[in-house]
Design a protein around this motif. Sequence first.
Motif, PDB file in Angstrom:
ATOM      1  N   UNK A  72       0.804  -1.235   0.000  1.00 38.19           N
ATOM      2  CA  UNK A  72       0.000   0.000   0.000  1.00 38.19           C
ATOM      3  C   UNK A  72       0.830   1.275   0.000  1.00 38.19           C
ATOM      4  N   UNK A  73       2.113   1.193   0.359  1.00 35.68           N
ATOM      5  CA  UNK A  73       2.979   2.373   0.400  1.00 35.68           C
ATOM      6  C   UNK A  73       3.730   2.606  -0.896  1.00 35.68           C
ATOM      7  N   UNK A  74       3.555   1.734  -1.884  1.00 35.80           N
ATOM      8  CA  UNK A  74       4.319   1.825  -3.121  1.00 35.80           C
ATOM      9  C   UNK A  74       3.595   2.681  -4.157  1.00 35.80           C
ATOM     10  N   UNK A  75       4.359   3.335  -5.035  1.00 34.21           N
ATOM     11  CA  UNK A  75       3.750   4.106  -6.131  1.00 34.21           C
ATOM     12  C   UNK A  75       3.211   3.177  -7.208  1.00 34.21           C
ATOM     13  N   UNK A  76       2.483   3.711  -8.198  1.00 33.04           N
ATOM     14  CA  UNK A  76       1.884   2.877  -9.250  1.00 33.04           C
ATOM     15  C   UNK A  76       2.901   2.129 -10.110  1.00 33.04           C
ATOM     16  N   UNK A  77       4.191   2.451  -9.984  1.00 33.70           N
ATOM     17  CA  UNK A  77       5.210   1.706 -10.718  1.00 33.70           C
ATOM     18  C   UNK A  77       5.297   0.255 -10.252  1.00 33.70           C
ATOM     19  N   UNK A 155      12.866   3.968   0.853  1.00 33.32           N
ATOM     20  CA  UNK A 155      12.345   2.606   0.812  1.00 33.32           C
ATOM     21  C   UNK A 155      12.964   1.911  -0.402  1.00 33.32           C
ATOM     22  N   UNK A 156      13.699   0.848  -0.141  1.00 40.18           N
ATOM     23  CA  UNK A 156      14.430   0.118  -1.170  1.00 40.18           C
ATOM     24  C   UNK A 156      13.770  -1.221  -1.470  1.00 40.18           C
ATOM     25  N   UNK A 157      13.990  -1.695  -2.680  1.00 39.75           N
ATOM     26  CA  UNK A 157      13.516  -3.009  -3.098  1.00 39.75           C
ATOM     27  C   UNK A 157      14.509  -4.093  -2.699  1.00 39.75           C
ATOM     28  N   UNK A 158      15.763  -3.915  -3.053  1.00 36.52           N
ATOM     29  CA  UNK A 158      16.961  -4.704  -2.691  1.00 36.52           C
ATOM     30  C   UNK A 158      17.172  -5.987  -3.481  1.00 36.52           C
ATOM     31  N   UNK A 159      16.314  -6.328  -4.436  1.00 34.29           N
ATOM     32  CA  UNK A 159      16.533  -7.553  -5.228  1.00 34.29           C
ATOM     33  C   UNK A 159      16.413  -7.201  -6.712  1.00 34.29           C
ATOM     34  N   UNK A 160      17.566  -6.859  -7.310  1.00 28.28           N
ATOM     35  CA  UNK A 160      17.576  -6.353  -8.677  1.00 28.28           C
ATOM     36  C   UNK A 160      17.769  -7.437  -9.734  1.00 28.28           C
TER      37      UNK A 160
END
Length: 282
Positions: A72-77, A155-160
Amino acid sequence: MPRSHWDELPDGVRRDVERHTGPIRTTSTIPTGAASDIAVTLDTAAGPVFCKGGEVDGRFGWLYRNEARVNPSLPPLAPRLLWTVERDGWLLLGFEHAAGRHPNLSPGSPDLTPLAALLSDLARQLTPCPPVAVPSFADRWRTLIAPELVDGDTLLHTDMTPRNFLIETRSAAREAQVARLVDWSGPARGAAWIDTALLVHRLIHAGHAPTAAEEWGCQVPVFAEASGPAVTAFAEALVMLWQRKQRTAPASHHGPLVDAARRWAAHRSCPHRRGSSTASTA
């Protein structure tokens, strides 16, 4: 590869999912769901839905809860979480279906441009870190790098890994390509440049020279502005990280990722680079 198929799930779990989706006409297993017991596209009258998850007490159960909490905290991307179902020892997450293919990271690929745009947008939209409970990246890497070098409020994803990106071409023009980032199961709070640095490593693994990979990274403002010593220490930490992974859980893809990290760390350690910013030496 997912370990279960849709028709192997308990009947009650599938019924609860259909309360959200309506009748499911067909299903298609997604072969790249490495951290899911099940990953499947559900074909419904309202359109496709992506469903992933697994056993609550299994090795990946905590990852599903991470993703449900942060979405819920993420943008539409990032695709929207539509519903969750927890029943009979299973936890399933239903997401907006994201069209597209995984990117080609090799030198000269047109996919690199939308990836840089995506990481630039995410760093901007997720700084400061939204008010969601996520671990500190500095704590996660505390045995690999000095905490102050990677501390931050993004806020990072960390798994590229490439399988976590989807490229959708909305017209024949290259600029109409749109990238999205999926599988936010390992989020962390840290320095804004870290996700880009992780993808720089993946580009080196895909055949880019370290200089070229860093030049690509400098299209992302937060990476271009990153401290040179911090990025150098990060590259050295990646060597230790992937060596540890290869030692504790050997896999065929670990060795090449160790080699890519070593090439980057060797490039960063050249005497003329010490103390320089990333932008001025890429």
